[in-house]
Design a protein around this motif. Sequence first.
Motif, short mmCIF file in Angstrom:
data_model
loop_
_atom_site.label_atom_id
_atom_site.label_comp_id
_atom_site.label_asym_id
_atom_site.label_seq_id
_atom_site.Cartn_x
_atom_site.Cartn_y
_atom_site.Cartn_z
N ILE A 78 0.85 -1.21 0.00
CA ILE A 78 0.00 0.00 0.00
C ILE A 78 0.88 1.25 0.00
O ILE A 78 0.62 2.21 -0.73
N ILE A 79 1.95 1.23 0.81
CA ILE A 79 2.87 2.37 0.88
C ILE A 79 3.57 2.58 -0.46
O ILE A 79 3.72 3.72 -0.93
N ILE A 80 3.99 1.49 -1.09
CA ILE A 80 4.65 1.59 -2.40
C ILE A 80 3.70 2.24 -3.41
O ILE A 80 4.11 3.11 -4.19
N PHE A 81 2.45 1.82 -3.39
CA PHE A 81 1.47 2.42 -4.30
C PHE A 81 1.34 3.92 -4.02
O PHE A 81 1.30 4.74 -4.96
N ARG A 82 1.25 4.30 -2.76
CA ARG A 82 1.07 5.72 -2.43
C ARG A 82 2.26 6.55 -2.89
O ARG A 82 2.10 7.70 -3.34
#
Length: 497
Positions: free
Chosen positions: A435-439
């Motif tokens: 999720i952090i990578i996507f953000r």
Amino acid sequence: MTHSIILLRELLSRLTKKELVLLKKKIASNPDSEGVRTGRSKKLVNLLLSNPEFTSTKIEREIYGGPNHAAFSKLIERTIERIDKIFLNFNRDSVQFYSERNYTFFSLKRKLLILQIRFLRGIEFEISLQFEKIISLSKKYELYEILIEALIVKQRYAVLHKGQNAIDHIEKKIIKYDEIRKKIQRARGLWTNLAARINRSISSDDYKDDLARAVSILKSDFAETNSATICYFYFFLEVESHHIVRKYEEAEVFLKKALNLIMGNSSLYTLARHSDVLINLSNNNIFLGKFQLAKEQALKARELIDLRSENSDITFEVEFFARFYNGEIDNAAKIIEEIYHTTRLRNSPFLFSKRAYLFACIKTIQGDIRRSNELMLDVKAIEKDKSGWNIGRRVLTIINCIEAGEFESADLKVMNLEKYLKRITKMHNVRKRNIIIFRILLKLMNEGFDFQKTYKRRKKYFELLEGNDPDYKWNIKSPELIIFHEWFKGKIKQKSK
């Protein structure tokens, strides 16, 4: 006929030098057909050995001068039968080819068959003594199928020569050893079924409850039977149990116990089992960060098995990871390319897709984005792993777009990733790291792919990715072969030059 010629090629390729000499002697001393010595069997063998690329049609013409399908088919079958007889007439020289356990298994099988034939013909000299030898060796090597068969024949002998007490005594032994045999078979079945599920599964949630039950069963069965075979499978299940919870030091303890068990127990040792333990030790050492040792163990494991087998590909894959994480990128690239091609020929869609993906990652690292994108066309099967490999695949395609300067395409793929994550989070547990990578990618897109600015404004995200929180830290041997935060910071360095 095509299948027969393929089988004959395979049989000839597996003969030892001594066996090949014996085959040629048998051919020389026996006619090809009813009393006729034409030398066709000799010519067939020589053609197959010296011209491995010859088709069956070419060989048929070389031998007969033209089509003669019926005769050629019989010639192939006779040659196969001669090789099978050589296999059955193995001797002590075969120990170098078979493990001691397997050699004993085949020897006892053959000896029991001979004794049964003698018994049926009324030849009973020392037959009871011979049965006792077979029973004793069968117990030693835990070959309970042979032991029970020997007891049954011995019981038939006792009907003629012994009293009821002897017959009942043998019957109790048959029941006792059959129970042990069933427990060993259960252990083998539990391990085989779970291993297949583990290889196919995308998450340990798919099998962890069944694994826990199997561990409990095998632990109890071993305590009851003291069977080394059950113990062997029990150790492997314990290893998997500890891997699920990332307790790799504890897993190593059980793997070393398994290695000591097979090395010190002739009832267990085979080359395949020795290789299995070594490759699992190698894999475990990758998780422990012992990459040089992992590489050495993978190489040792490969020395023990047939290089044409699927297990050989597994040793190469583990060696690939060991070399990659050890910084040997060029060697790792050669290995993954080789098993990418060999796996294509096997009926293993998930493994082929996984290795294609790993190969694509390597090509991205090497700067060959075009080849990486070509390889990504072969990764359909890993899309089934919604929250793992498929996210890795999607992130890699975004990285490739950025590396190729195709920013509009990267925009579209980031937005597609957003939709995908919203959809799958309703049904699957997605790692917070992903999720952090996507953000970060979304912010990068909004900042016009300005890596420096994005890094400054999302520094807390990068601190999470580089930290030790289990929810956010990078995991070795995960789909994230290209470590995202390291790739990102590398792009900043490129821009600053």
